[in-house]
Design a protein around this motif. Structure first.
Motif, PDB file in Angstrom:
ATOM      1  N   LYS A 133      18.604  78.030  61.785  1.00  0.00           N
ATOM      2  CA  LYS A 133      19.105  78.410  63.115  1.00  0.00           C
ATOM      3  C   LYS A 133      18.639  77.396  64.163  1.00  0.00           C
ATOM      4  N   ARG A 134      17.365  77.012  64.116  1.00  0.00           N
ATOM      5  CA  ARG A 134      16.853  76.023  65.082  1.00  0.00           C
ATOM      6  C   ARG A 134      17.538  74.682  64.895  1.00  0.00           C
ATOM      7  N   LEU A 135      17.838  74.313  63.649  1.00  0.00           N
ATOM      8  CA  LEU A 135      18.535  73.056  63.396  1.00  0.00           C
ATOM      9  C   LEU A 135      19.936  73.091  63.996  1.00  0.00           C
ATOM     10  N   VAL A 136      20.625  74.192  63.831  1.00  0.00           N
ATOM     11  CA  VAL A 136      21.965  74.332  64.411  1.00  0.00           C
ATOM     12  C   VAL A 136      21.893  74.229  65.936  1.00  0.00           C
ATOM     13  N   VAL A 137      20.913  74.891  66.549  1.00  0.00           N
ATOM     14  CA  VAL A 137      20.757  74.822  68.010  1.00  0.00           C
ATOM     15  C   VAL A 137      20.485  73.375  68.439  1.00  0.00           C
ATOM     16  N   ALA A 138      19.672  72.655  67.680  1.00  0.00           N
ATOM     17  CA  ALA A 138      19.395  71.250  67.996  1.00  0.00           C
ATOM     18  C   ALA A 138      20.669  70.413  67.906  1.00  0.00           C
TER      19      ALA A 138
ATOM     20  N   LEU B  17      13.459  68.955  61.517  1.00  0.00           N
ATOM     21  CA  LEU B  17      13.930  70.120  60.767  1.00  0.00           C
ATOM     22  C   LEU B  17      14.682  69.707  59.504  1.00  0.00           C
ATOM     23  N   GLU B  18      15.476  68.644  59.590  1.00  0.00           N
ATOM     24  CA  GLU B  18      16.171  68.148  58.398  1.00  0.00           C
ATOM     25  C   GLU B  18      15.158  67.736  57.330  1.00  0.00           C
ATOM     26  N   LYS B  19      14.085  67.097  57.763  1.00  0.00           N
ATOM     27  CA  LYS B  19      13.035  66.695  56.820  1.00  0.00           C
ATOM     28  C   LYS B  19      12.370  67.929  56.215  1.00  0.00           C
ATOM     29  N   SER B  20      12.058  68.900  57.064  1.00  0.00           N
ATOM     30  CA  SER B  20      11.410  70.129  56.609  1.00  0.00           C
ATOM     31  C   SER B  20      12.278  70.889  55.604  1.00  0.00           C
ATOM     32  N   LEU B  21      13.565  70.914  55.836  1.00  0.00           N
ATOM     33  CA  LEU B  21      14.493  71.628  54.959  1.00  0.00           C
ATOM     34  C   LEU B  21      14.972  70.771  53.786  1.00  0.00           C
ATOM     35  N   CYS B  22      14.536  69.514  53.753  1.00  0.00           N
ATOM     36  CA  CYS B  22      14.926  68.569  52.690  1.00  0.00           C
ATOM     37  C   CYS B  22      16.436  68.339  52.669  1.00  0.00           C
ATOM     38  N   ILE B  23      17.017  68.191  53.851  1.00  0.00           N
ATOM     39  CA  ILE B  23      18.460  67.981  53.953  1.00  0.00           C
ATOM     40  C   ILE B  23      18.817  66.506  53.859  1.00  0.00           C
ATOM     41  N   SER B  24      18.008  65.648  54.463  1.00  0.00           N
ATOM     42  CA  SER B  24      18.334  64.228  54.453  1.00  0.00           C
ATOM     43  C   SER B  24      18.235  63.699  53.020  1.00  0.00           C
TER      44      SER B  24
END
Length: 143
Positions: A58-63, A108-115
């Motif tokens: 949710k925070r990533l989407v808001v960002a 957040l992308e790093k935290s969620l392992c998205i990149s």
């Protein structure tokens, strides 16, 4: 690194937030919903989706949406504007907001392992396997 365990009673997909409570404009809500679905799909495909990550998503989407809003404003007036009172050139406040949203999104992308660089580092979510007992649980359900 500890493995994440799926929570019983669901498909492991966090419910989409009510974007109307966060964003006033319909285009922002639509963008948020599209980002949410894209991130959920990405995490599911990488087997890294867990309900416990819903607030981070949710925070990533808001960002992302904040970055988009800020970028539009920066494109209109530029990264440097004249201050209203003094006329001295200064950074556009939207530039600062855009930069902060970018930093938050990257973290957040790093935290969620998205990149792509981080995909291999995070733990995969283990799906709970229900063991079948002899009798298919018939005796357990009878008593």
């Amino acid at each position: 690194m500890t493995n994440l365990v799926e929570i019983d009673g669901g498909d492991g997909v966090p419910p989409e937030p009510n974007w109307r409570l966060i964003f006033g404009r319909a285009p922002d809500r639509e963008a948020a919903s599209a980002y949410w679905k894209s991130i959920i799909s990405e995490l599911r495909g990488a087997e890294k989706l867990a309900v416990a990550n819903s607030h981070s998503i949710k925070r990533l989407v808001v960002a992302y949406v904040t970055y988009d809003i800020s970028a539009k404003e920066v494109l209109k007036s530029g990264p440097v504007i004249k201050a209203k009172k003094t006329g001295v050139p200064t950074y556009n406040p939207w530039w600062t907001t855009m930069s902060n949203a970018d930093s938050q999104a990257a973290a957040l992308e790093k935290s969620l392992c998205i990149s792509p660089r981080e995909r291999g580092t995070g733990a995969k979510v283990e799906k709970k396997v229900k063991r079948q007992q002899a009798g298919g649980g018939y005796l357990k359900n009878r008593g």
